[in-house]
Design an enzyme around this catalytic site. Structure first.
Site, PDB file in Angstrom:
ATOM      1  N   LYS A 111      44.881 -14.340  16.484  1.00  0.00           N
ATOM      2  CA  LYS A 111      44.463 -14.487  15.095  1.00  0.00           C
ATOM      3  C   LYS A 111      45.574 -13.987  14.181  1.00  0.00           C
ATOM      4  O   LYS A 111      46.029 -12.851  14.319  1.00  0.00           O
ATOM      5  CB  LYS A 111      43.176 -13.692  14.835  1.00  0.00           C
ATOM      6  CG  LYS A 111      41.991 -14.168  15.674  1.00  0.00           C
ATOM      7  CD  LYS A 111      40.778 -13.279  15.490  1.00  0.00           C
ATOM      8  CE  LYS A 111      39.610 -13.742  16.355  1.00  0.00           C
ATOM      9  NZ  LYS A 111      38.426 -12.878  16.204  1.00  0.00           N
ATOM     10  N   GLY A 141      36.233 -16.016  16.207  1.00  0.00           N
ATOM     11  CA  GLY A 141      34.881 -15.592  15.888  1.00  0.00           C
ATOM     12  C   GLY A 141      34.691 -14.106  16.105  1.00  0.00           C
ATOM     13  O   GLY A 141      35.615 -13.402  16.533  1.00  0.00           O
ATOM     14  N   LYS A 196      40.688 -12.223   7.695  1.00  0.00           N
ATOM     15  CA  LYS A 196      39.650 -11.193   7.879  1.00  0.00           C
ATOM     16  C   LYS A 196      40.254  -9.869   8.320  1.00  0.00           C
ATOM     17  O   LYS A 196      39.713  -8.801   8.020  1.00  0.00           O
ATOM     18  CB  LYS A 196      38.585 -11.690   8.851  1.00  0.00           C
ATOM     19  CG  LYS A 196      39.091 -11.994  10.264  1.00  0.00           C
ATOM     20  CD  LYS A 196      38.954 -10.822  11.207  1.00  0.00           C
ATOM     21  CE  LYS A 196      39.497 -11.154  12.589  1.00  0.00           C
ATOM     22  NZ  LYS A 196      39.349 -10.042  13.539  1.00  0.00           N
ATOM     23  N   ASP A 249      33.091 -13.177  11.686  1.00  0.00           N
ATOM     24  CA  ASP A 249      34.219 -12.343  12.102  1.00  0.00           C
ATOM     25  C   ASP A 249      34.560 -11.303  11.044  1.00  0.00           C
ATOM     26  O   ASP A 249      34.924 -10.168  11.353  1.00  0.00           O
ATOM     27  CB  ASP A 249      35.428 -13.244  12.370  1.00  0.00           C
ATOM     28  CG  ASP A 249      36.361 -12.670  13.421  1.00  0.00           C
ATOM     29  OD1 ASP A 249      36.078 -11.584  13.946  1.00  0.00           O
ATOM     30  OD2 ASP A 249      37.382 -13.320  13.716  1.00  0.00           O
ATOM     31  N   THR A 253      34.593  -7.235  11.749  1.00  0.00           N
ATOM     32  CA  THR A 253      35.862  -6.526  11.660  1.00  0.00           C
ATOM     33  C   THR A 253      35.851  -5.465  10.560  1.00  0.00           C
ATOM     34  O   THR A 253      36.542  -4.457  10.663  1.00  0.00           O
ATOM     35  CB  THR A 253      37.013  -7.519  11.423  1.00  0.00           C
ATOM     36  OG1 THR A 253      36.889  -8.608  12.334  1.00  0.00           O
ATOM     37  CG2 THR A 253      38.355  -6.873  11.640  1.00  0.00           C
ATOM     38  N   ARG A 260      40.577  -2.566  15.118  1.00  0.00           N
ATOM     39  CA  ARG A 260      41.865  -1.899  14.936  1.00  0.00           C
ATOM     40  C   ARG A 260      42.276  -1.894  13.466  1.00  0.00           C
ATOM     41  O   ARG A 260      42.828  -0.905  12.961  1.00  0.00           O
ATOM     42  CB  ARG A 260      42.945  -2.613  15.748  1.00  0.00           C
ATOM     43  CG  ARG A 260      42.663  -2.704  17.228  1.00  0.00           C
ATOM     44  CD  ARG A 260      43.599  -3.691  17.892  1.00  0.00           C
ATOM     45  NE  ARG A 260      43.124  -4.062  19.212  1.00  0.00           N
ATOM     46  CZ  ARG A 260      43.596  -5.094  19.892  1.00  0.00           C
ATOM     47  NH1 ARG A 260      44.544  -5.848  19.371  1.00  0.00           N
ATOM     48  NH2 ARG A 260      43.115  -5.374  21.087  1.00  0.00           N
ATOM     49  N   ASN A 261      42.043  -3.001  12.785  1.00  0.00           N
ATOM     50  CA  ASN A 261      42.466  -3.101  11.396  1.00  0.00           C
ATOM     51  C   ASN A 261      41.646  -2.179  10.500  1.00  0.00           C
ATOM     52  O   ASN A 261      42.175  -1.565   9.574  1.00  0.00           O
ATOM     53  CB  ASN A 261      42.362  -4.557  10.943  1.00  0.00           C
ATOM     54  CG  ASN A 261      43.335  -5.438  11.693  1.00  0.00           C
ATOM     55  OD1 ASN A 261      44.520  -5.454  11.408  1.00  0.00           O
ATOM     56  ND2 ASN A 261      42.838  -6.157  12.701  1.00  0.00           N
ATOM     57  N   VAL A 284      48.116  -4.130  18.892  1.00  0.00           N
ATOM     58  CA  VAL A 284      48.605  -4.781  17.671  1.00  0.00           C
ATOM     59  C   VAL A 284      47.473  -4.878  16.660  1.00  0.00           C
ATOM     60  O   VAL A 284      46.375  -5.324  16.979  1.00  0.00           O
ATOM     61  CB  VAL A 284      49.146  -6.196  17.981  1.00  0.00           C
ATOM     62  CG1 VAL A 284      49.542  -6.907  16.690  1.00  0.00           C
ATOM     63  CG2 VAL A 284      50.339  -6.100  18.922  1.00  0.00           C
ATOM     64  N   GLU A 286      46.775  -6.972  13.713  1.00  0.00           N
ATOM     65  CA  GLU A 286      47.341  -8.196  13.133  1.00  0.00           C
ATOM     66  C   GLU A 286      47.281  -8.216  11.604  1.00  0.00           C
ATOM     67  O   GLU A 286      48.063  -8.900  10.959  1.00  0.00           O
ATOM     68  CB  GLU A 286      46.616  -9.425  13.694  1.00  0.00           C
ATOM     69  CG  GLU A 286      46.771  -9.636  15.193  1.00  0.00           C
ATOM     70  CD  GLU A 286      48.144 -10.167  15.586  1.00  0.00           C
ATOM     71  OE1 GLU A 286      49.065 -10.156  14.750  1.00  0.00           O
ATOM     72  OE2 GLU A 286      48.286 -10.593  16.755  1.00  0.00           O
TER      73      GLU A 286
END
Length: 338
Positions: A111, A141, A196, A249, A253, A260-261, A284, A286
């Site tokens: 993504k 998703g 996202k 998604d 998130t 992670r974000n 990572v 993203e």
């Protein structure tokens, strides 16, 4: 040494690649032969020996049926190639697979946006499809790898340059607890999956500053408007962003602590430096790269994406965290549909 020939080859032995490979290899019916292809021989040897991927997906036993390998040669007989590397590695891997004369349809689980030169950005399928000899697609998703690996209920969207590939990937991946829905809006699915992550950083910032659930809900809602705006400008459909690859998604998130974000945003709100945050993650995030890329595309299309712009400036160190969030909250409202 197991026979590396397989019907499905999964490149990328991180959390997501391992989870999808485990899901495919443990299906009770119509199970394909699956090989998980690690980046290095050392990693492949460790996975084969320990039958676990403790670095990226701790606590999950690899199914006995899952084959492990390293190198493009392991995918020579694959009928479908799945790529679960970070988006930044996608183009390089595709070039390597082309050089190895692999030709099976290819679907990525990554993504984000791909870089074009020093200052450009693009959707992955626009760069990959022209150089790949078969149809390509994307799977996206709301999906945390650990939950997929543990067989918890999950729903995803599949899109491809050829509807037959989307249908094939969806049928292959569907299981008792994993539903996959087909769509022909490849642009919408890719934009949703990329932006996202940027908004998850924003939600983490807001939560870390103690602004509460109301502010987070507002960020998610206005962030969805930004995603939809960019998707339409790129040629996608707004309604796609109301589904799994967009709203679904985005909600996961922005609210799930396994994101992670979101963790990047929470740590930034605590005053931690970005380099240290990313080093500690070990995975990572993203959204850090996607923020700049989305801003580039927004400028190209002359559309407003204020949350994305603010996060890009925060990540560059050009705007203090609290000042950026408060500026968004003070921004003059317009019609909600804009």
């Amino acid at each position: 040494m197991p026979d590396p020939r397989a019907e499905v080859a999964v490149f990328g032995a991180g959390a997501w690649g391992t989870a999808v490979a485990c899901h495919l290899a443990s299906r009770a019916h119509a199970r394909p032969r699956v090989v998980l292809i690690a980046r290095t021989r050392e990693h492949a040897d460790a996975l084969r020996r320990e039958r676990r991927n403790e670095r990226y997906l701790p606590g999950i036993a690899l199914p006995d049926a899952l084959e492990i390998a390293a190198g493009a040669g392991a995918a020579r007989h694959a009928e479908l190639i799945l790529v679960a590397t970070p988006i930044g590695a996608l183009e390089g891997l595709v070039d390597a697979l082309v050089a190895f004369d692999l030709r099976a349809p290819l679907v990525w689980l990554s993504k984000g946006f791909v870089a074009v030169g020093d200052d450009g950005a693009a959707l992955a399928h626009r760069l990959v499809a022209p150089r790949w000899p078969s149809p390509v697609g994307v799977l996206s998703g709301p999906s945390f790898a650990d939950e997929v690996a543990r067989g918890l209920p999950t729903a995803l969207a599949a899109a491809a340059t050829d509807p037959a590939l989307a249908a094939r990937a969806a049928e292959l991946l569907r299981g008792d607890m994993l539903r996959v829905y087909e769509t022909d809006d490849l642009v919408g699915v890719e934009v949703g999956g990329a932006v996202k992550n940027v908004l998850a950083i924003a939600a983490g910032l807001s939560d870390g500053l103690g602004y509460g659930h109301n502010a987070r809900a507002a960020l998610i809602t206005r962030g969805l408007a930004e995603i939809s705006r960019l998707a339409v400008a790129e040629g996608g459909r707004r309604e796609t962003l109301m589904g799994l690859a967009g709203l679904g998604d985005l909600v996961l998130t922005c609210t799930g602590d396994a994101s992670r974000n979101r963790q990047v945003g929470l740590a930034l709100a605590r005053g931690q430096p970005l380099d240290a945050i990313l080093a500690r993650l070990g995975h990572v995030a993203e959204g850090v790269h996607a923020a700049r890329a989305a801003r580039v595309l927004a400028h190209r299309h002359a559309i407003e994406m204020p949350i994305t712009e603010a996060i890009a400036r925060v990540l560059e160190g050009a705007w203090p965290v609290r000042e950026a969030v408060e500026a968004l909250l003070r921004r003059e409202p317009r019609g909600e549909e804009r």
